[in-house]
Design a protein around this motif. Structure first.
Motif, PDB file in Angstrom:
ATOM      1  N   MET A   1       0.805  -1.208   0.000  1.00 18.43           N
ATOM      2  CA  MET A   1       0.000   0.000   0.000  1.00 18.43           C
ATOM      3  C   MET A   1       0.853   1.279   0.000  1.00 18.43           C
ATOM      4  N   PRO A   2       2.114   1.258   0.472  1.00 16.29           N
ATOM      5  CA  PRO A   2       2.911   2.480   0.426  1.00 16.29           C
ATOM      6  C   PRO A   2       3.049   3.039  -0.986  1.00 16.29           C
ATOM      7  N   HIS A   3       3.169   2.140  -1.995  1.00 15.62           N
ATOM      8  CA  HIS A   3       3.285   2.588  -3.379  1.00 15.62           C
ATOM      9  C   HIS A   3       2.012   3.324  -3.796  1.00 15.62           C
ATOM     10  N   TYR A   4       0.857   2.782  -3.432  1.00 19.53           N
ATOM     11  CA  TYR A   4      -0.432   3.398  -3.755  1.00 19.53           C
ATOM     12  C   TYR A   4      -0.565   4.750  -3.058  1.00 19.53           C
ATOM     13  N   GLU A   5      -0.089   4.802  -1.830  1.00 19.73           N
ATOM     14  CA  GLU A   5      -0.129   6.053  -1.063  1.00 19.73           C
ATOM     15  C   GLU A   5       0.710   7.122  -1.759  1.00 19.73           C
ATOM     16  N   ASP A   6       1.868   6.731  -2.294  1.00 24.34           N
ATOM     17  CA  ASP A   6       2.722   7.674  -3.028  1.00 24.34           C
ATOM     18  C   ASP A   6       2.022   8.180  -4.283  1.00 24.34           C
ATOM     19  N   MET A   7       1.287   7.300  -4.958  1.00 23.67           N
ATOM     20  CA  MET A   7       0.559   7.707  -6.161  1.00 23.67           C
ATOM     21  C   MET A   7      -0.512   8.742  -5.814  1.00 23.67           C
ATOM     22  N   ILE A   8      -1.227   8.514  -4.725  1.00 23.41           N
ATOM     23  CA  ILE A   8      -2.260   9.470  -4.296  1.00 23.41           C
ATOM     24  C   ILE A   8      -1.611  10.793  -3.918  1.00 23.41           C
ATOM     25  N   LYS A   9      -0.500  10.721  -3.217  1.00 22.35           N
ATOM     26  CA  LYS A   9       0.211  11.933  -2.801  1.00 22.35           C
ATOM     27  C   LYS A   9       0.599  12.775  -4.020  1.00 22.35           C
ATOM     28  N   LYS A  10       1.020  12.112  -5.105  1.00 26.56           N
ATOM     29  CA  LYS A  10       1.408  12.829  -6.329  1.00 26.56           C
ATOM     30  C   LYS A  10       0.198  13.457  -7.022  1.00 26.56           C
ATOM     31  N   MET A  11      -0.982  12.877  -6.842  1.00 22.75           N
ATOM     32  CA  MET A  11      -2.210  13.436  -7.430  1.00 22.75           C
ATOM     33  C   MET A  11      -2.591  14.757  -6.760  1.00 22.75           C
ATOM     34  N   LEU A  12      -2.239  14.882  -5.486  1.00 22.23           N
ATOM     35  CA  LEU A  12      -2.665  16.036  -4.695  1.00 22.23           C
ATOM     36  C   LEU A  12      -1.797  17.262  -4.984  1.00 22.23           C
ATOM     37  N   PRO A  13      -2.418  18.423  -5.172  1.00 29.76           N
ATOM     38  CA  PRO A  13      -1.637  19.659  -5.302  1.00 29.76           C
ATOM     39  C   PRO A  13      -0.869  19.933  -4.005  1.00 29.76           C
ATOM     40  N   LYS A  14       0.162  20.723  -4.096  1.00 26.36           N
ATOM     41  CA  LYS A  14       1.013  21.017  -2.930  1.00 26.36           C
ATOM     42  C   LYS A  14       0.288  21.821  -1.863  1.00 26.36           C
ATOM     43  N   THR A  15      -0.875  22.369  -2.191  1.00 24.66           N
ATOM     44  CA  THR A  15      -1.650  23.132  -1.207  1.00 24.66           C
ATOM     45  C   THR A  15      -2.316  22.229  -0.177  1.00 24.66           C
ATOM     46  N   TYR A  16      -2.361  20.930  -0.445  1.00 18.95           N
ATOM     47  CA  TYR A  16      -2.933  19.956   0.490  1.00 18.95           C
ATOM     48  C   TYR A  16      -1.883  19.523   1.513  1.00 18.95           C
ATOM     49  N   HIS A  17      -2.346  18.992   2.636  1.00 18.21           N
ATOM     50  CA  HIS A  17      -1.475  18.292   3.586  1.00 18.21           C
ATOM     51  C   HIS A  17      -1.301  16.900   2.989  1.00 18.21           C
ATOM     52  N   ARG A  18      -0.455  16.808   1.981  1.00 21.33           N
ATOM     53  CA  ARG A  18      -0.408  15.643   1.091  1.00 21.33           C
ATOM     54  C   ARG A  18      -0.167  14.321   1.803  1.00 21.33           C
ATOM     55  N   LYS A  19       0.819  14.282   2.684  1.00 20.00           N
ATOM     56  CA  LYS A  19       1.139  13.013   3.347  1.00 20.00           C
ATOM     57  C   LYS A  19      -0.044  12.533   4.188  1.00 20.00           C
ATOM     58  N   HIS A  20      -0.619  13.439   4.953  1.00 16.86           N
ATOM     59  CA  HIS A  20      -1.739  13.105   5.835  1.00 16.86           C
ATOM     60  C   HIS A  20      -2.967  12.666   5.028  1.00 16.86           C
ATOM     61  N   VAL A  21      -3.327  13.445   4.013  1.00 19.83           N
ATOM     62  CA  VAL A  21      -4.522  13.147   3.213  1.00 19.83           C
ATOM     63  C   VAL A  21      -4.341  11.816   2.474  1.00 19.83           C
ATOM     64  N   ALA A  22      -3.184  11.605   1.875  1.00 23.87           N
ATOM     65  CA  ALA A  22      -2.931  10.352   1.147  1.00 23.87           C
ATOM     66  C   ALA A  22      -3.016   9.151   2.090  1.00 23.87           C
ATOM     67  N   HIS A  23      -2.484   9.295   3.287  1.00 25.63           N
ATOM     68  CA  HIS A  23      -2.530   8.208   4.269  1.00 25.63           C
ATOM     69  C   HIS A  23      -3.981   7.887   4.659  1.00 25.63           C
ATOM     70  N   GLU A  24      -4.772   8.908   4.947  1.00 28.83           N
ATOM     71  CA  GLU A  24      -6.173   8.684   5.323  1.00 28.83           C
ATOM     72  C   GLU A  24      -6.977   8.066   4.183  1.00 28.83           C
ATOM     73  N   ILE A  25      -6.720   8.507   2.956  1.00 26.79           N
ATOM     74  CA  ILE A  25      -7.422   7.931   1.802  1.00 26.79           C
ATOM     75  C   ILE A  25      -7.084   6.449   1.680  1.00 26.79           C
ATOM     76  N   CYS A  26      -5.818   6.102   1.830  1.00 24.89           N
ATOM     77  CA  CYS A  26      -5.414   4.691   1.729  1.00 24.89           C
ATOM     78  C   CYS A  26      -6.071   3.829   2.798  1.00 24.89           C
ATOM     79  N   ILE A  27      -6.178   4.338   4.013  1.00 26.84           N
ATOM     80  CA  ILE A  27      -6.861   3.598   5.082  1.00 26.84           C
ATOM     81  C   ILE A  27      -8.321   3.374   4.700  1.00 26.84           C
ATOM     82  N   ALA A  28      -8.979   4.419   4.213  1.00 27.05           N
ATOM     83  CA  ALA A  28     -10.389   4.310   3.818  1.00 27.05           C
ATOM     84  C   ALA A  28     -10.563   3.307   2.675  1.00 27.05           C
ATOM     85  N   LEU A  29      -9.647   3.315   1.714  1.00 25.16           N
ATOM     86  CA  LEU A  29      -9.764   2.432   0.546  1.00 25.16           C
ATOM     87  C   LEU A  29      -9.542   0.967   0.900  1.00 25.16           C
TER      88      LEU A  29
END
Length: 192
Positions: A1-29
């Motif tokens: 799942m870390p690879h998937y989390e990195d992909m989500i993080k790259k989708m997010l603009p830098k204005t987001y709390h990217r690491k936190h948001v990507a981590h929460e999305i991965c947990i939900a998924l």
């Protein structure tokens, strides 16, 4: 799942709390496998638009001891997790929104969990779990009646009882049954 989390993080603009948001999305998924993360255009009530991250798809909801896949969209703003996501039920063409206690006429979800959102106490996974429980008690969508919307009499809006039906493919859906006899109507009176 870390690879998937990195992909989500790259989708997010830098204005987001990217690491936190990507981590929460991965947990939900991990728990809600029919949701998909995507960047899409969100239109605010004042007409302004913004590209926001969303989780779009279905969540499984138990109603009358059967599981239904309820279509939703959870919009995550750049200020997340300081602010709550913006949530909607997204009915398919065959469905209609059942506005009520926690659902507005346009499908916006107005749960107390969202209204009382607290950073570090609330998260996406818990929000989705609350939606599953609340939608099981108050279904947010149902299958449209067979009448054309402009032909549906006003009385039909107030005399509906949902029933569970199944399609040929085995999937289940909620259907609002029609009242057989409309209330008393004078000769020149219209339905609406």
């Amino acid at each position: 799942m870390p690879h998937y989390e990195d992909m989500i993080k790259k989708m997010l603009p830098k204005t987001y709390h990217r690491k936190h948001v990507a981590h929460e999305i991965c947990i939900a998924l991990r728990h809600f496998k029919n949701l998909v993360p995507m960047m899409d255009r969100y239109v605010y009530n004042d007409g302004t638009t913004k590209n926001l991250m969303s989780l779009t798809g279905t969540i499984p909801v138990m109603f009358t001891e059967k599981t239904f896949n309820i279509p939703i969209c959870v919009w995550i703003e750049e200020s997340y997790p300081l602010t709550a996501p913006i949530c909607y039920v997204r009915p398919t063409r065959e469905m209609m929104v059942l506005s009520g206690k926690y659902i507005s006429g346009n499908g916006e979800v107005t749960l107390p969990y969202l209204e009382e959102w607290k950073n570090k106490e609330c998260d996406l996974m818990s929000l989705l779990q609350v939606m599953v429980v609340m939608f099981g008690e108050f279904p947010p969508v149902c299958i449209q009646p067979h009448l054309e919307p402009e032909q549906a009499p006003c009385w039909l809006q107030y005399h509906r009882q949902p029933e569970v039906l199944s399609k040929a493919d085995g999937s289940l859906y909620l259907h609002l049954a029609r009242e057989e006899d409309p209330p008393f109507q004078e000769e020149n009176e219209t339905n609406c």
